[in-house]
Write a protein that holds these residues in place. Structure first.
Motif, PDB file in Angstrom:
ATOM      1  N   GLU A  88      64.536 -47.167  89.793  1.00 22.72           N
ATOM      2  CA  GLU A  88      65.577 -47.718  90.661  1.00 22.72           C
ATOM      3  C   GLU A  88      66.132 -49.012  90.068  1.00 22.72           C
ATOM      4  N   TYR A  89      65.236 -49.802  89.505  1.00 21.70           N
ATOM      5  CA  TYR A  89      65.609 -51.074  88.886  1.00 21.70           C
ATOM      6  C   TYR A  89      64.953 -51.172  87.515  1.00 21.70           C
ATOM      7  N   VAL A  90      65.680 -51.737  86.562  1.00 24.60           N
ATOM      8  CA  VAL A  90      65.091 -52.112  85.274  1.00 24.60           C
ATOM      9  C   VAL A  90      65.492 -53.564  85.000  1.00 24.60           C
ATOM     10  N   PHE A  91      64.490 -54.383  84.708  1.00 21.74           N
ATOM     11  CA  PHE A  91      64.720 -55.789  84.381  1.00 21.74           C
ATOM     12  C   PHE A  91      64.360 -56.010  82.919  1.00 21.74           C
ATOM     13  N   VAL A  92      65.271 -56.637  82.201  1.00 20.31           N
ATOM     14  CA  VAL A  92      65.026 -56.987  80.801  1.00 20.31           C
ATOM     15  C   VAL A  92      64.814 -58.489  80.730  1.00 20.31           C
ATOM     16  N   GLU A  93      63.618 -58.910  80.310  1.00 21.08           N
ATOM     17  CA  GLU A  93      63.389 -60.335  80.091  1.00 21.08           C
ATOM     18  C   GLU A  93      63.445 -60.592  78.597  1.00 21.08           C
ATOM     19  N   SER A  94      64.514 -61.233  78.161  1.00 26.25           N
ATOM     20  CA  SER A  94      64.695 -61.470  76.729  1.00 26.25           C
ATOM     21  C   SER A  94      63.922 -62.703  76.290  1.00 26.25           C
ATOM     22  N   SER A  95      63.678 -62.795  75.007  1.00 31.00           N
ATOM     23  CA  SER A  95      63.019 -63.964  74.451  1.00 31.00           C
ATOM     24  C   SER A  95      63.832 -65.223  74.730  1.00 31.00           C
ATOM     25  N   GLY A  96      63.155 -66.346  74.826  1.00 33.33           N
ATOM     26  CA  GLY A  96      63.847 -67.606  75.058  1.00 33.33           C
ATOM     27  C   GLY A  96      64.786 -68.012  73.944  1.00 33.33           C
ATOM     28  N   LEU A  97      64.642 -67.399  72.775  1.00 37.25           N
ATOM     29  CA  LEU A  97      65.521 -67.699  71.641  1.00 37.25           C
ATOM     30  C   LEU A  97      66.578 -66.620  71.436  1.00 37.25           C
ATOM     31  N   ALA A  98      66.745 -65.753  72.421  1.00 35.22           N
ATOM     32  CA  ALA A  98      67.684 -64.638  72.295  1.00 35.22           C
ATOM     33  C   ALA A  98      69.103 -65.055  72.676  1.00 35.22           C
ATOM     34  N   ASP A  99      70.065 -64.589  71.891  1.00 42.77           N
ATOM     35  CA  ASP A  99      71.491 -64.738  72.192  1.00 42.77           C
ATOM     36  C   ASP A  99      72.001 -63.387  72.675  1.00 42.77           C
ATOM     37  N   PRO A 100      72.293 -63.255  73.990  1.00 46.00           N
ATOM     38  CA  PRO A 100      72.606 -61.943  74.576  1.00 46.00           C
ATOM     39  C   PRO A 100      74.071 -61.552  74.534  1.00 46.00           C
ATOM     40  N   SER A 101      74.858 -62.211  73.702  1.00 45.02           N
ATOM     41  CA  SER A 101      76.309 -62.012  73.762  1.00 45.02           C
ATOM     42  C   SER A 101      76.771 -60.612  73.380  1.00 45.02           C
ATOM     43  N   ASN A 102      75.882 -59.802  72.780  1.00 45.79           N
ATOM     44  CA  ASN A 102      76.276 -58.433  72.400  1.00 45.79           C
ATOM     45  C   ASN A 102      75.634 -57.370  73.288  1.00 45.79           C
ATOM     46  N   ILE A 103      75.237 -57.733  74.510  1.00 46.89           N
ATOM     47  CA  ILE A 103      74.578 -56.777  75.416  1.00 46.89           C
ATOM     48  C   ILE A 103      75.454 -55.551  75.648  1.00 46.89           C
ATOM     49  N   GLY A 104      76.778 -55.734  75.681  1.00 44.38           N
ATOM     50  CA  GLY A 104      77.676 -54.612  75.929  1.00 44.38           C
ATOM     51  C   GLY A 104      77.555 -53.507  74.899  1.00 44.38           C
ATOM     52  N   GLU A 105      77.280 -53.875  73.652  1.00 46.21           N
ATOM     53  CA  GLU A 105      77.144 -52.878  72.591  1.00 46.21           C
ATOM     54  C   GLU A 105      75.965 -51.943  72.866  1.00 46.21           C
ATOM     55  N   PHE A 106      74.867 -52.486  73.355  1.00 50.25           N
ATOM     56  CA  PHE A 106      73.681 -51.675  73.630  1.00 50.25           C
ATOM     57  C   PHE A 106      73.936 -50.710  74.790  1.00 50.25           C
ATOM     58  N   LEU A 107      74.648 -51.190  75.807  1.00 48.07           N
ATOM     59  CA  LEU A 107      74.947 -50.330  76.951  1.00 48.07           C
ATOM     60  C   LEU A 107      75.846 -49.172  76.531  1.00 48.07           C
ATOM     61  N   GLU A 108      76.770 -49.443  75.613  1.00 48.82           N
ATOM     62  CA  GLU A 108      77.663 -48.381  75.126  1.00 48.82           C
ATOM     63  C   GLU A 108      76.874 -47.317  74.357  1.00 48.82           C
ATOM     64  N   VAL A 109      75.912 -47.743  73.539  1.00 48.50           N
ATOM     65  CA  VAL A 109      75.098 -46.794  72.775  1.00 48.50           C
ATOM     66  C   VAL A 109      74.264 -45.932  73.720  1.00 48.50           C
ATOM     67  N   VAL A 110      73.677 -46.555  74.744  1.00 54.29           N
ATOM     68  CA  VAL A 110      72.860 -45.811  75.708  1.00 54.29           C
ATOM     69  C   VAL A 110      73.722 -44.802  76.464  1.00 54.29           C
ATOM     70  N   GLU A 111      74.941 -45.191  76.803  1.00 51.83           N
ATOM     71  CA  GLU A 111      75.829 -44.275  77.531  1.00 51.83           C
ATOM     72  C   GLU A 111      76.174 -43.057  76.676  1.00 51.83           C
ATOM     73  N   VAL A 112      76.375 -43.276  75.382  1.00 55.98           N
ATOM     74  CA  VAL A 112      76.657 -42.158  74.481  1.00 55.98           C
ATOM     75  C   VAL A 112      75.449 -41.218  74.411  1.00 55.98           C
ATOM     76  N   ALA A 113      74.258 -41.802  74.374  1.00 53.15           N
ATOM     77  CA  ALA A 113      73.038 -41.010  74.199  1.00 53.15           C
ATOM     78  C   ALA A 113      72.585 -40.318  75.487  1.00 53.15           C
ATOM     79  N   LYS A 114      72.720 -41.016  76.631  1.00 52.93           N
ATOM     80  CA  LYS A 114      72.141 -40.496  77.887  1.00 52.93           C
ATOM     81  C   LYS A 114      73.150 -40.305  79.013  1.00 52.93           C
ATOM     82  N   GLY A 115      74.376 -40.747  78.801  1.00 56.32           N
ATOM     83  CA  GLY A 115      75.349 -40.671  79.874  1.00 56.32           C
ATOM     84  C   GLY A 115      75.392 -41.977  80.659  1.00 56.32           C
TER      85      GLY A 115
END
Length: 310
Positions: A88-115
């Motif tokens: 129902e929920y998924v939480f991603v806790e990124s490293s404290g040194l992570a720059d998340p500015s490209n999160i959209g790219e990962f979501l696009e890849v997952v959508e291609v793979a799984k819908g």
């Protein structure tokens, strides 16, 4: 109609309190199907051990930032695996040194793979009220995390005065003038994140991350078989902490097992019933491999017994 999994991203610099807030949310969702993807820079995951519960689906990704090319495949695989578990929920806790500015790219890849399996529900950035004004001057990652978030939580408000708090808020607004800001005292937030539509304005875009294999910080794991006094460990930590972004782990002391957490000048101990085969500290260096010699020298001077550093 298939219900999508609500996906939240937790960001914030080392020691800001991400795991504390995530643990609080998980307690509220104890009767729901929840997954966590936990990302740490060290070879050994510490925070995953803190949040583990019998009914929790947990995937740990260590040795770098999930937004770096070095771990992109691991992150995408984890997102796909969680989608297959029908959370129902998924939480991603990124490293404290992570720059998340490209999160959209990962979501696009997952959508291609799984819908279209995820409903991205926003990035929540936890800001360390005590150390933020110093961090923002020296560390680009702190600014990047703020720029690409949908909600800011200022932690440790009980440890700062109103003048400092106002400066923190002003600086956050200077970086991201649209983001909503909430304040937390003693690790408590009088605000239900899950009831808020953080994506209402959807102003956050996607950019290339600054995380790369070349600027990945040096991370070391100190392992020790035995018991030392809290006084000795404090002496050791006081010597090496100036050259460390963060030190954390579990250590056996004279009063039993302790969770150890070092952020800037502050050293915290918390008793735990978690027992390990060996004591371990994960050390994230500010000065690269040059920290190795000072660690060995300080340990030899104060403890004088064999430990392993890798």
């Amino acid at each position: 109609m298939i219900n999508k999994t609500k996906l939240y991203l937790f960001t914030g610099f080392l020691g800001a309190g991400k795991t504390t807030f995530l643990t609080s949310i998980l307690n509220e969702l104890s009767d729901r199907k929840v997954g966590v993807i936990m990302n740490e820079f060290g070879k050994v995951g510490i925070d995953g051990a803190i949040i583990k519960k019998d009914d929790l689906e947990l995937i740990e990704i260590n040795r770098g930032s999930i937004f770096c090319s070095c771990l992109q495949l691991s992150f995408v695989s984890a997102l796909i695996e969680m989608a297959e578990r029908n959370m129902e929920y998924v939480f991603v806790e990124s490293s404290g040194l992570a720059d998340p500015s490209n999160i959209g790219e990962f979501l696009e890849v997952v959508e291609v793979a799984k819908g279209d399996v995820y409903e991205y529900s926003g990035a929540i950035c936890v800001v360390d009220g005590v150390n933020f004004l110093e961090q923002i001057e020296d560390i680009e990652t702190v600014e990047r995390q703020l720029k690409f978030c949908n909600l800011v939580i200022i932690s440790k408000v009980d440890l700062i005065n109103k003048e400092i708090l106002d400066k923190v808020i002003d600086k956050i607004k200077e970086i991201n003038h649209k983001v909503e800001i909430q304040k937390a005292t003693h690790g408590k937030l009088g605000y239900n994140i899950l009831e808020k539509n953080l994506m209402e304005n959807a102003w956050v875009g996607t950019e290339e991350t600054t995380n790369s294999p070349e600027n990945k910080p040096k991370t070391l794991t100190l392992t020790y078989d035995g018991e030392i006094t809290k006084e000795s460990l404090i002496q050791f930590l006081n010597i090496i902490k100036k050259d460390s972004y963060r030190i954390k782990g579990f250590f056996k002391l004279e009063d039993g097992w302790n969770q150890v957490d070092v952020v800037n000048r502050r050293i915290d101990f918390k008793h735990t019933d978690k027992e390990e085969s060996s004591s371990q500290l994960v050390i994230i260096s500010k000065i690269g491999p040059q920290i190795i010699k000072p660690i060995f020298n300080a340990w030899e001077e104060i403890v004088g017994r064999e430990m392993k550093l890798r």
